[in-house]
Scaffold this active site. Structure first.
Site, PDB file in Angstrom:
ATOM      1  N   ARG A   1    -105.878   0.218 -46.636  1.00 28.76           N
ATOM      2  CA  ARG A   1    -106.559   0.823 -47.790  1.00 28.76           C
ATOM      3  C   ARG A   1    -106.861  -0.161 -48.922  1.00 28.76           C
ATOM      4  NH1 ARG A   1    -102.610   5.709 -48.591  1.00 28.76           N
ATOM      5  NH2 ARG A   1    -101.313   4.351 -47.319  1.00 28.76           N
TER       6      ARG A   1
ATOM      7  N   LYS B   1    -101.087  -7.093 -46.880  1.00 29.07           N
ATOM      8  CA  LYS B   1    -100.734  -6.321 -48.072  1.00 29.07           C
ATOM      9  C   LYS B   1     -99.686  -6.987 -48.960  1.00 29.07           C
ATOM     10  CE  LYS B   1     -99.006  -1.707 -49.144  1.00 29.07           C
ATOM     11  NZ  LYS B   1     -98.753  -0.428 -48.485  1.00 29.07           N
TER      12      LYS B   1
ATOM     13  N   ASP C   1     -93.557  -3.575 -50.192  1.00 22.53           N
ATOM     14  CA  ASP C   1     -94.647  -3.250 -51.123  1.00 22.53           C
ATOM     15  C   ASP C   1     -94.139  -2.446 -52.317  1.00 22.53           C
ATOM     16  OD1 ASP C   1     -94.075  -0.867 -49.856  1.00 22.53           O
ATOM     17  OD2 ASP C   1     -96.169  -0.310 -49.523  1.00 22.53           O
TER      18      ASP C   1
ATOM     19  N   ASN D   1    -100.571   1.080 -52.204  1.00 20.70           N
ATOM     20  CA  ASN D   1    -101.293   1.267 -50.946  1.00 20.70           C
ATOM     21  C   ASN D   1    -102.773   0.934 -51.062  1.00 20.70           C
ATOM     22  OD1 ASN D   1     -99.066   2.239 -49.332  1.00 20.70           O
ATOM     23  ND2 ASN D   1     -99.112   4.022 -50.667  1.00 20.70           N
TER      24      ASN D   1
ATOM     25  N   TYR E   1    -114.546 -36.527 -74.519  1.00 19.34           N
ATOM     26  CA  TYR E   1    -113.813 -36.500 -73.257  1.00 19.34           C
ATOM     27  C   TYR E   1    -112.832 -37.659 -73.268  1.00 19.34           C
ATOM     28  CZ  TYR E   1    -112.410 -37.021 -68.477  1.00 19.34           C
ATOM     29  OH  TYR E   1    -111.640 -37.149 -67.357  1.00 19.34           O
TER      30      TYR E   1
ATOM     31  N   ALA F   1    -116.647 -37.939 -83.262  1.00 20.51           N
ATOM     32  CA  ALA F   1    -117.344 -36.928 -82.459  1.00 20.51           C
ATOM     33  C   ALA F   1    -118.124 -37.608 -81.336  1.00 20.51           C
ATOM     34  CB  ALA F   1    -118.296 -36.142 -83.341  1.00 20.51           C
TER      35      ALA F   1
END
Ligand code: UD1
Ligand code: MG
Length: 461
Positions: A22, A29, A111, A232, A371, A385
């Site tokens: 599901r 799961k 679960d 579920n 950077y 800058a």
């Protein structure tokens, strides 16, 4: 070596063979993530403090993927394969041969990620051949109902699909967690059948057999009813996520952290916080995040595996991954700190600055649009800058070393490997491809010239 188990008689069986159809997912799961970790990890974390001799995990659907995901786990879990999914009773049977007869067996579903150690402790503390952890959800639909006799003793569990209309009225349900004497369990499981609506071997049928044998069946209840909620489908998974987040936020609030908008903070890992920490709206914290006293995290920030020293302020919409501050720093807004970033006290990283593998000493500043990668920046240095460390030649990465109190003019490209001396000044707009000496001005750009008498072109008639 794993620590000696504090309960050497206790063996745990986690049922995780379901595929979770599901969920409509390619992922098994129990690997569905919750709070940043696979569901199964939560279950294993909750039971580890019980100190069992071993944890046996029954897997089936996607067995290899589940095994791979937990390969590094210590102490290691013991995998048991259930080739055919014939029911929870059959699943437990697959693990029993590797459990000694004198042991006590704790069974729990894989679960059920919100289960807490305290609730498991309550069950494990019971001395009876069979004990069940029960709870009362708001809506019992889908769960096995606990049947009790007139004296209130549990006498059986009836699965939803096998229950009569009257039995469906029962509010007390089976969490799926059970404690049993190994020898008795093996005997009862050998006697269960699959004569039920789902044609499955139900683990829950052992209750009726125990009662028929005259064995005492005990029950304990979950501290919080939502602990036993299973996932579920995606809707239930989202509900569990919300509950887990609420629980984690509550723990932070209780520890003195300020969350101005608590339900809009996502905690997807482990957070350790000092006094008077503030985490503002929309923050997402992942991995291990350690925040010193007075740290403030602004709106919309994402922090993964970071350690921030006392007094550090991270302004809005900054993304920090594998970064560390060793003193009070100011970061952002809109900063991106990548792994290997280490900032000393008084460092300022401003907007649209990216750092990676960069160590900035006390008071160094990169306030705008830069950077800084594979770099070492001295104390008090100021990167104007648009300063770019050109660290990559297309094949290899190279280092940039910037001395203390250096001043790098705006829009400079520092072509690594390169060293800028202490107190050096770099003229704005320079492309620096050789070392710049200390205490000197280095400029590397075309000279400015003006052409007097120059005329603008005119439009052709
Ligand atoms: C089960 C219980 C029910 C309880 C509910 C709580 C049974 C028969 N019923 O129902 O009383 O209220 O849990 O959530 O036990 N699994 C295997 N192999 C199998 C079948 C199941 O490993 O052959 C695993 C599943 O992956 C899951 C767990 O066992 O993790 C429970 O199975 P599931 O089918 O979800 O049982 P429920 O119908 O929820
Ligand atoms: Mg279930």
């Amino acid at each position: 070596m794993p620590p000696d188990p504090s309960r050497p008689d206790l063996h745990v069986i986690v049922l995780a063979a379901g595929e979770g159809r599901r969920m409509r997912s390619d992922r098994p799961k129990v690997l569905q993530p919750l709070g940043g970790q696979p569901m199964l990890a939560h279950v294993l974390d909750a039971l580890a403090p019980l100190g069992p001799a071993a944890v046996h995990v029954v897997i089936g659907a996607g067995a290899d993927r589940v095994r791979d995901a937990f390969e590094a786990r210590r102490p290691p879990v013991r995998w048991v394969e259930q080739a055919e999914r014939l029911g929870t009773g059959h699943a437990v049977q697959q693990a029993l041969p590797s459990i000694p007869a004198g042991a006590r067996v704790l069974v729990l579903p894989g679960d059920m990620p919100l289960i807490r150690t305290e609730s498991l402790e309550r069950l494990v503390g019971i001395d009876a051949p069979l004990a069940l952890l029960t709870f009362e959800p708001g809506d019992p639909t889908g769960y096995g109902r606990i049947l009790r006799d007139d004296a209130g003793r549990p006498v059986g569990i009836r699965e939803e699909r096998d229950a009569s209309a009257r039995e469906r009225q029962i509010g007390e349900v089976n969490s799926g967690v059970m404690l049993a004497d190994a020898e008795c369990l093996a005997d009862w499981l050998g006697r269960i059948g699959n004569d039920n609506a789902q044609r499955e071997y139900y683990l829950t049928d052992v209750v009726g057999l125990a009662v028929a044998d005259g064995a005492a069946v005990a029950t304990a209840s979950c501290g919080e009813s939502r602990e036993a909620l299973g996932a579920n489908d995606r809707v239930q998974l989202a509900a569990l996520e919300a509950a887990l987040q609420a629980r984690r936020r509550r723990a932070l609030l209780d520890a003195g952290v300020s969350l101005p908008v608590p339900d809009q903070v996502q905690l997807r890992g482990r957070v350790e916080a000092g006094r008077d920490v503030v985490i503002d709206v929309g923050a997402v914290l992942e991995g291990t995040v350690v925040l010193g006293d007075g740290v403030e995290i602004g709106p919309g920030c994402v922090l993964r595996d970071c350690r921030l020293a006392a007094g550090t302020r991270v302004e809005a919409y900054s993304v920090l991954d594998g970064a560390e501050t060793t003193g009070a720093c100011r970061i952002g807004p809109f900063a991106r700190l990548r792994p290997g970033t280490v900032l000393a006290a008084g460092v300022k990283i401003g907007n649209f600055v990216e750092t990676k593998n960069a160590v900035l000493a006390e008071g160094a500043k990169a306030s705008h649009l830069s950077y800084v990668g594979d770099a070492e920046v001295g104390a008090g240095a100021n990167l104007g800058a648009g300063t770019i460390t050109c660290n990559y030649d297309g094949v290899n990465k190279h280092r940039t070393v910037i001395g203390s109190d250096a001043f790098v003019g705006s829009n400079s490209a520092l072509v690594a490997p390169v060293t800028i001396g202490d107190r050096a000044t770099i003229g704005a707009g320079s492309t620096i491809s050789g070392n710049a000496p200390a205490d000197a001005l280095t400029v590397a750009r075309a000279r400015q010239k003006s052409l007097p008498g120059w005329k603008r072109p005119t439009r052709k008639s």
